[in-house]
Each structure stands twice: as structure tokens, then as C-alpha cells.
Write a protein that holds these residues in place. Structure first.
Motif, mmCIF file in Angstrom:
data_model
loop_
_atom_site.group_PDB
_atom_site.id
_atom_site.type_symbol
_atom_site.label_atom_id
_atom_site.label_comp_id
_atom_site.label_asym_id
_atom_site.label_seq_id
_atom_site.Cartn_x
_atom_site.Cartn_y
_atom_site.Cartn_z
ATOM 1 N N HIS A 56 -31.246 -40.757 104.125
ATOM 2 C CA HIS A 56 -30.169 -41.740 104.201
ATOM 3 C C HIS A 56 -30.268 -42.771 103.082
ATOM 4 O O HIS A 56 -29.274 -43.410 102.728
ATOM 5 N N GLU A 82 -24.782 -47.030 110.719
ATOM 6 C CA GLU A 82 -25.925 -47.756 110.183
ATOM 7 C C GLU A 82 -26.183 -49.017 111.006
ATOM 8 O O GLU A 82 -27.318 -49.306 111.402
ATOM 9 N N PHE A 131 -23.360 -45.084 102.330
ATOM 10 C CA PHE A 131 -23.823 -46.388 102.784
ATOM 11 C C PHE A 131 -23.756 -47.393 101.640
ATOM 12 O O PHE A 131 -24.239 -47.135 100.534
#
Length: 337
Positions: A177, A93, A183
Motif C-alpha cells: 500500500h 485508509e 492513496f
């Protein structure tokens, strides 16, 4: 769309009404609404679409976004294809973000680049900084203007950009995502923020974003004070007396800071002066100092007991010699002794 356009126009008027702008366009609701709002200012808008090639079909998404940009009224829409590698072991990321900003910088042709960060993104950024213990710089969140990056939508909720697209029949892409729990930002968005709303029995997003704005004001003020102090304290070049004590020509030595003057500073100013000084010495090769490195630099001033140089990014060091802090460039063994 009126709310989005008003936010973009306010930003545009507050920053000199540039005749030409770039917009970082992903194809998502935030950046598409931003693009539509930017065009309504009357400026010539170029859409920059970065294809990270991290997902199957990303080229099609990028091409569709470019087509939408032209239909909305952009004078140009460029797809920039990049390759993302996590060579620095910072996570994909962060690696993708670094490559994206580099690509935008290379293709903006001297123009400001508008980014589609919303009020929700600001709140998430503060919470990320908080849980990571990143300090006031991270908690201050993102700036409305951090040249060349402009963020007109920091006061606009994400729901408004989606509603704006629906209102004008703009179809947008939902990045998978944004739903991936690997994440941290995604878990904050879908787990932590809903929990906080439940606890407060209210939408806390605006309040969290407002906190970032208030911290940013304090941080900017302290940073300005530190910059003034650094200009006053930094010795360029090192004094002849210090150079003689180090058996080095003054011209060959880096800038220095007198520890006596530094010791009189309160810690919030001391840490900022040291950080700014190290960055000015190290130039573009210097990475952001971490907490431990900054603490060790402070100890050279506040808790001196003859300790050796402090290791910094890019193999640079800072040492205390004869009541001065010296920045020791990479591979300078003689100065490091």
C-alpha cells in the motif's frame, strides 16, 4: 540503531521512564527499529500487531512480526485480527486507521503505546493537511506525546530506521500500500516531496517537519488560552433568566455561551472556544467539526441576522437564543424551535 535508540530513550526519560510499554508493530522497518530501540531502554515491551486482513497473506506477515518481536526481546507479542469496513464513507485508509487505533486502545492494558512515525511521516502529514485546507491543527502534524500515543521517532528520518534494521540483520516487510498511487500520502511521498527537493536543491523533509513543530507550539498556546476562556464563559446551567425566556427549566437546558463576550474575542480564539465547547457538549459522539460548520458557528456570533440553528455531526445543533449560544441535543424539537 544507536540513533534510533537515543531517540526512544530520550522520549522514555522525558515521559517518566515507564516500566512497561506497548509498541504498535506492523513488521515494517520503522516499527521494528522502534521495537528494538524500546527494548534497549530496559522497559518491558509488548508488541501489538494489528492484522487488518486487507491484503492476501496478512496473517503470515502478522505472525512473522510477532516472532521477530519475541526474538528482539519483547515480553509478549499479540496479533489482533480486525475487520475493516468503510461504513462512514471516509475511505479505506482512514477506516483502517480508525479500527487500528481502536484495537490498540483495547489491548494496551493501560500502558503507553509507541508508534513508529518518522520525520518523513511528519512532513507528509503537514503536506496532506496543507493541500486539503485542513487548518493549523493538521499543519501542526503529529505530537510526540498525545496520551496514550507516543512517537519517539518524529525527529528520525525514515532512511535511518531502514539502515538500523540492515545494521542488525532485521528483515522487514514493505507494505504494498506504500507504493499504491490511489492513496494521497503515497503520491506526496513519491511525487510531491521529490519535486520539492528538486526545486529547493536540498532535502526539505527536515525543514517541513520543523515547520510542523513550530506551528504546533503556537497551536498549543492558543488552545490553552481557549480552554481557559471557555471555562470562564460557559454557563452551567443556563441562567434562570434565559431559561424563563425559553420556557424551559434551567436544569433541562444545556450549557450556554454569552454572545457578547464571544464577540469580543479575536477569530483564532473564537473558533477554538466554539470547537472546544461543542465537543464538550457532544461528548464522544461528536465528530470533528468541518470548516463550513465552524464558519457557520462563528457567524452566529459575528454576523447574526436571525438565522436558524447550525447543523452539527450526530444530528446535534447550536442555536442563538436571547444573546446566548445553546447546544441543542439530538431530537430535542422543543429547544430547536
Amino acid at each position: 540503531m544507536w540513533e534510533v535508540t537515543r531517540a526512544v530513550r530520550t522520549w522514555w526519560e522525558n515521559h517518566g521512564q515507564p516500566e512497561a510499554l506497548c509498541v504498535a508493530l506492523s513488521g515494517g522497518a520503522d516499527s521494528l527499529a522502534l521495537t528494538a530501540g524500546a527494548i534497549r531502554t530496559g522497559a518491558q515491551v509488548t508488541a501489538l500487531i494489528v492484522d487488518h486482513q486487507l491484503q492476501e497473506g496478512s496473517a503470515d506477515v502478522a505472525a512473522h512480526a510477532a516472532q521477530q518481536a519475541r526474538q528482539l526481546g519483547c515480553v509478549d507479542a499479540r496479533v489482533i485480527t480486525v475487520t475493516v469496513t468503510d461504513s462512514a464513507k471516509q475511505g479505506m485508509e482512514a477506516a483502517a486507521r480508525a479500527v487500528r487505533y481502536q484495537a490498540l486502545e483495547q489491548h494496551r492494558a493501560g500502558q503507553p503505546v509507541l508508534l513508529g512515525h518518522t520525520q518523513d511521516d511528519q512532513a507528509e502529514t503537514l503536506l496532506l493537511g496543507l493541500v486539503r485546507g485542513s487548518g493549523p491543527r493538521a499543519i501542526a502534524g503529529m505530537r510526540e506525546w498525545d496520551a496514550p500515543w507516543g512517537r519517539p521517532l518524529l525527529g528520525v528520518p525514515r532512511a535511518v530506521t531502514r539502515a538500523a534494521c540492515a545494521e542488525h540483520g532485521i528483515d522487514y516487510w514493505d507494505d504494498p500500500h506504500n507504493e499504491d498511487p490511489r492513496f494521497a500520502r503515497v503520491r506526496i511521498r513519491h511525487e510531491l516531496l521529490p519535486l520539492l527537493r528538486d526545486i529547493a536543491n536540498a532535502d526539505v523533509t527536515a525543514a517541513i517537519a520543523r515547520t510542523a513543530e513550530l506551528v504546533a507550539q503556537d497551536t498549543d498556546h492558543l488552545d490553552a488560552m481557549a480552554a481557559t476562556l471557555l471555562e470562564q464563559l460557559a454557563e452551567k446551567p443556563v441562567t434562570e433568566t434565559a431559561a424563563a425566556a425559553l420556557a424551559q427549566p434551567a436544569a433541562d437546558l444545556p450549557t450556554s455561551l454569552p454572545t457578547q463576550d464571544l464577540s469580543e474575542l479575536p477569530l483564532p480564539l473564537l473558533s477554538r472556544v466554539l470547537r472546544s465547547w461543542v465537543h464538550s457538549c457532544g461528548g464522544a459522539d461528536m465528530a470533528e467539526l468541518n470548516y463550513v460548520q465552524l464558519q457557520e458557528l462563528q457567524r452566529l456570533v459575528t454576523d447574526w441576522s436571525g438565522q436558524g440553528p447550525v447543523a452539527l455531526p450526530a444530528d446535534n445543533r447550536v442555536a442563538r437564543r436571547h444573546n446566548k449560544l445553546l447546544f441543542l441535543p439530538k431530537n430535542d424539537e422543543k429547544l430547536g424551535k
